[in-house]
Design a protein around this motif. Structure first.
Motif, PDB file in Angstrom:
ATOM      1  N   ARG A  35      13.166 154.157  68.459  1.00 33.90           N
ATOM      2  CA  ARG A  35      13.746 155.012  67.771  1.00 33.90           C
ATOM      3  C   ARG A  35      15.463 155.182  68.758  1.00 33.90           C
ATOM      4  N   SER A  36      16.209 155.942  67.986  1.00 35.72           N
ATOM      5  CA  SER A  36      17.700 155.896  68.831  1.00 35.72           C
ATOM      6  C   SER A  36      17.232 156.976  69.770  1.00 35.72           C
ATOM      7  N   ARG A  37      18.391 157.007  70.745  1.00 36.27           N
ATOM      8  CA  ARG A  37      18.202 158.149  71.899  1.00 36.27           C
ATOM      9  C   ARG A  37      18.219 159.304  71.314  1.00 36.27           C
ATOM     10  N   LEU A  38      17.477 160.281  72.063  1.00 38.06           N
ATOM     11  CA  LEU A  38      17.660 161.704  71.786  1.00 38.06           C
ATOM     12  C   LEU A  38      18.959 162.195  71.653  1.00 38.06           C
ATOM     13  N   ALA A  39      19.059 162.936  70.335  1.00 38.33           N
ATOM     14  CA  ALA A  39      20.592 163.529  70.266  1.00 38.33           C
ATOM     15  C   ALA A  39      20.883 164.486  70.987  1.00 38.33           C
ATOM     16  N   CYS A  40      21.897 164.784  71.272  1.00 42.52           N
ATOM     17  CA  CYS A  40      22.701 165.674  72.199  1.00 42.52           C
ATOM     18  C   CYS A  40      21.930 166.039  73.308  1.00 42.52           C
ATOM     19  N   ALA A  41      21.390 165.111  73.935  1.00 43.27           N
ATOM     20  CA  ALA A  41      20.506 164.843  75.300  1.00 43.27           C
ATOM     21  C   ALA A  41      19.303 165.483  74.952  1.00 43.27           C
ATOM     22  N   GLY A  42      18.817 165.864  74.059  1.00 40.69           N
ATOM     23  CA  GLY A  42      17.397 166.346  73.620  1.00 40.69           C
ATOM     24  C   GLY A  42      17.182 167.660  73.713  1.00 40.69           C
ATOM     25  N   GLY A  43      15.912 168.308  73.823  1.00 43.46           N
ATOM     26  CA  GLY A  43      15.741 169.511  73.863  1.00 43.46           C
ATOM     27  C   GLY A  43      15.921 170.289  72.513  1.00 43.46           C
ATOM     28  N   TRP A  44      15.834 171.732  72.466  1.00 37.58           N
ATOM     29  CA  TRP A  44      16.277 172.538  71.360  1.00 37.58           C
ATOM     30  C   TRP A  44      17.775 172.777  71.072  1.00 37.58           C
ATOM     31  N   LYS A  45      18.379 172.356  70.131  1.00 37.09           N
ATOM     32  CA  LYS A  45      19.674 172.208  70.029  1.00 37.09           C
ATOM     33  C   LYS A  45      20.197 172.639  68.820  1.00 37.09           C
ATOM     34  N   VAL A  46      21.561 172.803  68.783  1.00 38.56           N
ATOM     35  CA  VAL A  46      22.402 172.995  67.711  1.00 38.56           C
ATOM     36  C   VAL A  46      23.123 171.478  67.625  1.00 38.56           C
ATOM     37  N   CYS A  47      22.872 170.712  66.862  1.00 39.26           N
ATOM     38  CA  CYS A  47      23.392 169.303  67.101  1.00 39.26           C
ATOM     39  C   CYS A  47      23.643 168.635  65.877  1.00 39.26           C
ATOM     40  N   ARG A  48      25.081 168.148  65.720  1.00 39.20           N
ATOM     41  CA  ARG A  48      25.621 167.519  64.376  1.00 39.20           C
ATOM     42  C   ARG A  48      25.372 165.787  64.586  1.00 39.20           C
ATOM     43  N   GLU A  49      25.046 165.615  65.725  1.00 41.25           N
ATOM     44  CA  GLU A  49      25.042 164.172  66.032  1.00 41.25           C
ATOM     45  C   GLU A  49      23.487 163.819  65.078  1.00 41.25           C
ATOM     46  N   ALA A  50      22.409 164.735  65.163  1.00 41.59           N
ATOM     47  CA  ALA A  50      21.278 164.655  64.623  1.00 41.59           C
ATOM     48  C   ALA A  50      21.370 164.139  63.127  1.00 41.59           C
ATOM     49  N   ASP A  51      22.497 164.315  62.571  1.00 42.24           N
ATOM     50  CA  ASP A  51      22.773 163.993  61.070  1.00 42.24           C
ATOM     51  C   ASP A  51      23.457 162.620  60.736  1.00 42.24           C
ATOM     52  N   GLN A  52      23.732 162.106  62.004  1.00 40.51           N
ATOM     53  CA  GLN A  52      24.331 160.712  61.630  1.00 40.51           C
ATOM     54  C   GLN A  52      23.513 159.698  61.021  1.00 40.51           C
ATOM     55  N   PRO A  53      23.943 158.796  59.878  1.00 36.28           N
ATOM     56  CA  PRO A  53      23.230 158.256  59.391  1.00 36.28           C
ATOM     57  C   PRO A  53      22.784 156.819  59.798  1.00 36.28           C
ATOM     58  N   ARG A  54      23.426 156.672  60.965  1.00 31.99           N
ATOM     59  CA  ARG A  54      23.042 155.277  61.828  1.00 31.99           C
ATOM     60  C   ARG A  54      21.715 155.617  62.721  1.00 31.99           C
ATOM     61  N   ARG A  55      21.245 156.784  62.896  1.00 35.66           N
ATOM     62  CA  ARG A  55      20.377 157.237  63.692  1.00 35.66           C
ATOM     63  C   ARG A  55      18.933 157.066  63.102  1.00 35.66           C
ATOM     64  N   SER A  56      18.042 156.339  63.794  1.00 38.80           N
ATOM     65  CA  SER A  56      16.625 156.067  63.204  1.00 38.80           C
ATOM     66  C   SER A  56      15.519 156.437  64.344  1.00 38.80           C
ATOM     67  N   ILE A  57      14.423 157.200  63.777  1.00 35.39           N
ATOM     68  CA  ILE A  57      13.235 157.316  64.648  1.00 35.39           C
ATOM     69  C   ILE A  57      12.164 156.261  64.491  1.00 35.39           C
ATOM     70  N   THR A  58      12.447 155.374  63.545  1.00 36.18           N
ATOM     71  CA  THR A  58      11.622 153.997  63.187  1.00 36.18           C
ATOM     72  C   THR A  58      12.106 152.870  63.554  1.00 36.18           C
ATOM     73  N   GLY A  59      13.511 153.082  63.594  1.00 38.97           N
ATOM     74  CA  GLY A  59      14.065 151.428  63.791  1.00 38.97           C
ATOM     75  C   GLY A  59      14.395 150.852  62.346  1.00 38.97           C
ATOM     76  N   ALA A  60      15.218 150.068  62.058  1.00 35.89           N
ATOM     77  CA  ALA A  60      15.308 149.231  60.724  1.00 35.89           C
ATOM     78  C   ALA A  60      14.179 148.745  60.040  1.00 35.89           C
ATOM     79  N   ALA A  61      13.604 147.759  61.095  1.00 36.70           N
ATOM     80  CA  ALA A  61      12.330 146.942  60.585  1.00 36.70           C
ATOM     81  C   ALA A  61      11.394 147.690  60.073  1.00 36.70           C
ATOM     82  N   GLN A  62      11.288 148.823  60.874  1.00 38.04           N
ATOM     83  CA  GLN A  62       9.636 149.479  60.623  1.00 38.04           C
ATOM     84  C   GLN A  62      10.233 150.425  59.245  1.00 38.04           C
ATOM     85  N   GLU A  63      11.217 150.985  59.191  1.00 36.71           N
ATOM     86  CA  GLU A  63      11.610 151.702  57.969  1.00 36.71           C
ATOM     87  C   GLU A  63      11.652 150.930  56.734  1.00 36.71           C
ATOM     88  N   ALA A  64      12.002 149.490  56.700  1.00 34.92           N
ATOM     89  CA  ALA A  64      11.922 148.685  55.818  1.00 34.92           C
ATOM     90  C   ALA A  64      10.384 148.347  55.287  1.00 34.92           C
TER      91      ALA A  64
END
Length: 499
Positions: free
Chosen positions: A300-329
């Motif tokens: 996975r990509s690094r936790l958005a906005c340094a983690g925790g419970w947040k209002v975080c626009r970074e979480a919507d960035q298309p490049r972010r992945s919780i699986t990685g590209a190979a596992q997603e494919a």
């Protein structure tokens, strides 16, 4: 007394007769896992002293031969296959036997013999043939067994279910140092090295309730964060406690992956290579169900906005992945197979959207990787997956959720279902609370429980029935289990239907 090869072969030395002398090497029990139509993995570890600080379990430096058998009955009157494998000192004398040549959709019993002693007997099953409908499946899934938080009674109740398959969705062990005023303290410091991890697995696997659950059915396992370190994401740590250099963190992660493989019934394809481990994989229960087991930590990509419970626009960035590209494919390719009636994702963290009106969400869940979740949900919709069901752990409470095409619109179509098992012990006894947190702004969140336990799923071609099995207490042993709530998911009708 020592057990002779003759009594081993004849099956006369049953579990109740096994001598528990100081030299008894099977103190961590037996296990099986990752079943296929013609094979299954058998596991044990030789460790007469599992809590030794060097992580070697009181075994000599030499490799040790271990005999194994599979039979069609627990008396071993008809042994169908057997062999000998070396338990290697370098692997902490753990054993992974891939027993081949078995019949599909069959029940078997297995055991080991080493150094004049016989192990307990385990029960296992093979899956139906790849193209067969197969019989209906009773499956249990569970997660989050913190030794310090309570007794593993839920594992004992799982063993009593006599299920066909058990999924463990992570946090098999916890990595923290011993704490005061807990039910059962960990030994020693926070675990960092390979001997530390091996010793911690030894402490957990000595538990008789855990051993009973392993011995009754094959397991399919994936890790979460505490199997390595709390809230880690890929190559990144959530915090610097305890302080580690980059090299020390790589060493710790490598040790954790190696110990995880060593102590669980995984196939050789999952053996770690360097500081990575291959754990996402598929299991087919004939034409009935396909299990896509995911790894949402390692890639996975690094936790958005340094983690925790947040209002975080970074979480919507298309490049972010919780699986990685190979596992997603890989996952999307699996959706396109249309092999089973049910496509089941076994994974770790809260999948459904769960934001408050201000946009606060958990950055350690799929809400921290919203574009990644959207791609996967669109993937199963575009590929016309008939019955997508997500099984989840991690959160230490039980939930049942409708999965929505758009989580900001309650009128949006329901496109799948999520079932979240509570923890086995983590958070202690819990409370009777069943009010769904945040339901007013997240009406797709349909059920909640703060008790400990596990989930039972009965899967047929017509429907999946989910029972939330709960215990009133874990800080004392012996709690009974009850079904708090049940839901049906009919074939072709995603979403929860209360029973």
């Amino acid at each position: 007394m020592a057990v002779t090869r003759r009594t081993f072969v004849l099956g006369l030395a049953g579990t109740a007769l096994v001598p528990r002398s100081p030299a008894y090497p099977f103190r961590l029990g037996v296990a099986s896992g990752d079943p296929a139509p013609d094979s299954v993995v058998l596991w044990t570890r030789l460790a007469p002293s599992p809590l030794d600080a060097d992580g070697q379990g009181g075994m000599p430096h030499a490799d040790v031969p271990v005999d194994w058998q599979i039979a069609t009955s627990p008396t071993f009157g008809k042994v169908v296959t057997s062999g000998t494998v070396q338990a290697r000192y370098a692997d902490a004398h753990t054993v992974h036997v891939v027993a081949n040549g078995l019949r599909p959709d069959a029940e078997y019993y297995y055991r080991f013999r080493a150094r004049g002693h016989v192990s307990a007997t385990g029960r296992t099953l093979t899956t139906p043939a790849f193209d067969a409908r197969g019989r209906d499946l009773t499956m249990l899934f569970a997660c989050c067994s913190n030794l310090e938080s309570g007794y593993f009674t839920a594992y004992r109740r799982m063993a009593e279910e006599h299920a066909d398959l058990i999924l463990h969705l992570g946090d098999y062990i916890y990595e923290g140092a011993a704490k005061p005023n807990v039910v059962r303290p960990h030994l020693g410091r926070e675990i960092l090295t390979l001997p530390d991890y091996r010793r911690r697995y030894g402490q957990y696997k000595m538990d008789p309730d855990l051993q009973a659950a392993h011995a009754v059915a094959p397991w399919v396992v994936v890790p979460d964060d505490h199997d390595v370190e709390d809230d880690y994401s890929g190559v990144f740590r959530f915090d610097d406690l305890p302080p580690l250099t980059p090299a020390q963190w790589v060493t710790r992660r490598t040790a954790a992956y190696r110990a995880y493989y060593e102590h669980l019934p995984l196939r050789p394809a999952s053996a770690p290579v360097g500081n990575s481990i291959q754990l996402y994989r598929r299991l087919y229960w004939g034409r009935l169900a396909t299990f896509h087991m995911l790894d949402t930590r390692q890639f996975r990509s690094r936790l958005a906005c340094a983690g925790g419970w947040k209002v975080c626009r970074e979480a919507d960035q298309p490049r972010r992945s919780i699986t990685g590209a190979a596992q997603e494919a890989w996952l999307l390719d699996g959706f396109a197979e249309h092999h089973g009636t049910w496509d089941i994702l076994g994974q770790q963290v809260f999948f459904a959207g769960r934001l408050d009106p201000t946009g606060v969400g958990n950055m350690d869940a799929w809400d921290g990787y919203r574009a990644s979740r959207a791609r996967i949900q669109r993937g199963w919709q575009d590929r016309r997956v008939r019955n997508p069901v997500v099984l989840t752990g991690d959160i230490h409470t039980a939930w049942a959720n409708d999965l929505k095409a758009d989580y900001t619109d309650e009128r949006s179509p329901t496109v799948g279902t999520e079932l979240i098992c509570t923890s086995l012990t983590s958070r202690g006894d819990g409370t009777p609370d069943t009010a769904v947190p945040g339901q007013a702004t997240n009406p797709h969140l349909r059920f909640y429980s703060d008790r400990r336990g596990y989930c039972r799923a009965r899967i047929t071609p017509a429907q999946l029935t989910a029972d939330f099995r709960t215990l009133d207490f874990v800080k004392l042993p012996g709690a009974p289990v009850t079904t708090l709530k049940s839901f049906a998911i009919p074939d072709g009708r995603p979403g929860l239907h209360p029973l």
